[in-house]
Scaffold this motif. Structure first.
Motif, PDB file in Angstrom:
ATOM      1  N   ARG A 180      38.817  44.466  48.233  1.00  0.00           N
ATOM      2  CA  ARG A 180      39.871  45.206  47.899  1.00  0.00           C
ATOM      3  C   ARG A 180      40.341  45.024  46.555  1.00  0.00           C
ATOM      4  O   ARG A 180      40.860  45.574  45.647  1.00  0.00           O
ATOM      5  CB  ARG A 180      41.078  45.086  48.665  1.00  0.00           C
ATOM      6  N   TYR A 181      39.595  43.910  45.917  1.00  0.00           N
ATOM      7  CA  TYR A 181      40.047  43.141  44.718  1.00  0.00           C
ATOM      8  C   TYR A 181      38.655  43.176  44.014  1.00  0.00           C
ATOM      9  O   TYR A 181      38.124  42.093  43.948  1.00  0.00           O
ATOM     10  CB  TYR A 181      40.747  42.119  44.762  1.00  0.00           C
ATOM     11  N   PRO A 182      37.797  44.151  43.569  1.00  0.00           N
ATOM     12  CA  PRO A 182      36.543  44.009  42.956  1.00  0.00           C
ATOM     13  C   PRO A 182      36.405  43.192  41.923  1.00  0.00           C
ATOM     14  O   PRO A 182      35.427  42.237  41.694  1.00  0.00           O
ATOM     15  CB  PRO A 182      36.198  45.359  42.611  1.00  0.00           C
ATOM     16  N   ASN A 183      37.479  42.930  40.798  1.00  0.00           N
ATOM     17  CA  ASN A 183      37.476  42.168  39.803  1.00  0.00           C
ATOM     18  C   ASN A 183      37.453  40.677  40.183  1.00  0.00           C
ATOM     19  O   ASN A 183      36.796  39.835  39.745  1.00  0.00           O
ATOM     20  CB  ASN A 183      38.620  42.430  38.907  1.00  0.00           C
ATOM     21  N   ASP A 184      38.199  40.338  41.288  1.00  0.00           N
ATOM     22  CA  ASP A 184      38.350  39.057  41.624  1.00  0.00           C
ATOM     23  C   ASP A 184      37.010  38.699  42.409  1.00  0.00           C
ATOM     24  O   ASP A 184      36.311  37.606  42.111  1.00  0.00           O
ATOM     25  CB  ASP A 184      39.487  38.754  42.616  1.00  0.00           C
ATOM     26  N   ALA A 185      36.479  39.406  43.227  1.00  0.00           N
ATOM     27  CA  ALA A 185      35.434  39.286  43.980  1.00  0.00           C
ATOM     28  C   ALA A 185      34.122  39.216  43.080  1.00  0.00           C
ATOM     29  O   ALA A 185      33.201  38.233  43.225  1.00  0.00           O
ATOM     30  CB  ALA A 185      35.199  40.302  45.138  1.00  0.00           C
ATOM     31  N   SER A 186      34.168  40.101  42.156  1.00  0.00           N
ATOM     32  CA  SER A 186      32.916  39.827  41.079  1.00  0.00           C
ATOM     33  C   SER A 186      33.068  38.437  40.598  1.00  0.00           C
ATOM     34  O   SER A 186      32.009  37.865  39.740  1.00  0.00           O
ATOM     35  CB  SER A 186      33.106  41.191  40.166  1.00  0.00           C
ATOM     36  N   ARG A 187      34.048  38.050  39.948  1.00  0.00           N
ATOM     37  CA  ARG A 187      34.372  36.872  39.217  1.00  0.00           C
ATOM     38  C   ARG A 187      33.760  35.791  40.065  1.00  0.00           C
ATOM     39  O   ARG A 187      33.255  34.877  39.335  1.00  0.00           O
ATOM     40  CB  ARG A 187      35.566  36.628  38.583  1.00  0.00           C
ATOM     41  N   LEU A 188      34.128  35.554  41.490  1.00  0.00           N
ATOM     42  CA  LEU A 188      33.684  34.567  42.091  1.00  0.00           C
ATOM     43  C   LEU A 188      32.219  35.055  42.638  1.00  0.00           C
ATOM     44  O   LEU A 188      31.699  33.674  43.009  1.00  0.00           O
ATOM     45  CB  LEU A 188      34.648  34.486  43.433  1.00  0.00           C
ATOM     46  N   GLY A 189      31.829  35.786  42.526  1.00  0.00           N
ATOM     47  CA  GLY A 189      30.496  36.143  43.322  1.00  0.00           C
ATOM     48  C   GLY A 189      29.525  36.775  42.295  1.00  0.00           C
ATOM     49  O   GLY A 189      29.448  36.567  40.988  1.00  0.00           O
ATOM     50  N   ARG A 190      28.732  37.746  42.810  1.00  0.00           N
ATOM     51  CA  ARG A 190      27.610  38.534  42.344  1.00  0.00           C
ATOM     52  C   ARG A 190      27.709  39.787  42.720  1.00  0.00           C
ATOM     53  O   ARG A 190      28.124  40.346  43.626  1.00  0.00           O
ATOM     54  CB  ARG A 190      26.314  37.989  42.611  1.00  0.00           C
ATOM     55  N   VAL A 191      27.297  40.830  41.547  1.00  0.00           N
ATOM     56  CA  VAL A 191      27.464  42.107  41.816  1.00  0.00           C
ATOM     57  C   VAL A 191      26.077  42.617  41.461  1.00  0.00           C
ATOM     58  O   VAL A 191      25.609  42.204  40.202  1.00  0.00           O
ATOM     59  CB  VAL A 191      28.312  42.985  40.871  1.00  0.00           C
ATOM     60  N   GLY A 192      25.371  43.748  41.886  1.00  0.00           N
ATOM     61  CA  GLY A 192      24.133  44.463  41.606  1.00  0.00           C
ATOM     62  C   GLY A 192      24.515  45.251  40.388  1.00  0.00           C
ATOM     63  O   GLY A 192      25.480  45.428  39.930  1.00  0.00           O
ATOM     64  N   GLN A 193      23.371  46.214  40.039  1.00  0.00           N
ATOM     65  CA  GLN A 193      23.340  46.960  39.093  1.00  0.00           C
ATOM     66  C   GLN A 193      24.096  48.304  39.174  1.00  0.00           C
ATOM     67  O   GLN A 193      24.255  48.895  38.297  1.00  0.00           O
ATOM     68  CB  GLN A 193      21.932  47.246  38.303  1.00  0.00           C
TER      69      GLN A 193
END
Length: 125
Positions: free
Chosen positions: A104-117
């Motif tokens: 529910r918090y994409p910015n936090d999750a992205s900062r902690l982990g990894r995101v595809g293209q």
């Protein structure tokens, strides 16, 4: 978490279905999920799933979308049905340590982990 590569996006008419896939280059014991973003708007969480296969959904996705994963293939899926024009967006796969609820918090999750293209989904009326 390794590299994440999405596929399966495309164009479909309203009411149609699509299945997105996300292949992880390395296996991992992380929560995973899908985000989506429309140009000019904030990224929003669609669904998340954890290592126990507990799945959570955004309200707009519940009942229409299904998140699942195949650990033998290191692949995450998002089955989308009854698609609406407002589902048009770029869809991103992500993996992160910690709670599945972080979807529910994409910015936090992205900062902690990894995101595809990302992969584009377009739904026409």
């Amino acid at each position: 978490q390794g590299q994440l590569v999405e596929s399966g996006g495309g164009s479909v008419q309203a009411g149609g279905s699509l299945r997105l896939s996300c292949e992880a280059s390395t296996p991992g014991h992380f929560a995973m999920g899908w985000f989506r973003q429309v140009a000019g708007k904030e990224r929003e969480g669609v669904a998340g799933i954890d290592v126990t296969d507990t799945a959570l959904y955004a309200e707009y996705a519940r009942g229409r979308f299904t998140i699942s994963k195949d650990n033998t293939r290191n692949t995450l899926y998002l089955q989308m049905t009854s698609l609406k024009p407002e589902d048009t967006a770029t869809y991103y796969c992500a993996a992160w340590p910690g709670s599945v609820g972080l979807f529910r918090y994409p910015n936090d999750a992205s900062r902690l982990g990894r995101v595809g293209q990302g992969t584009q989904v377009t739904v026409s009326s």
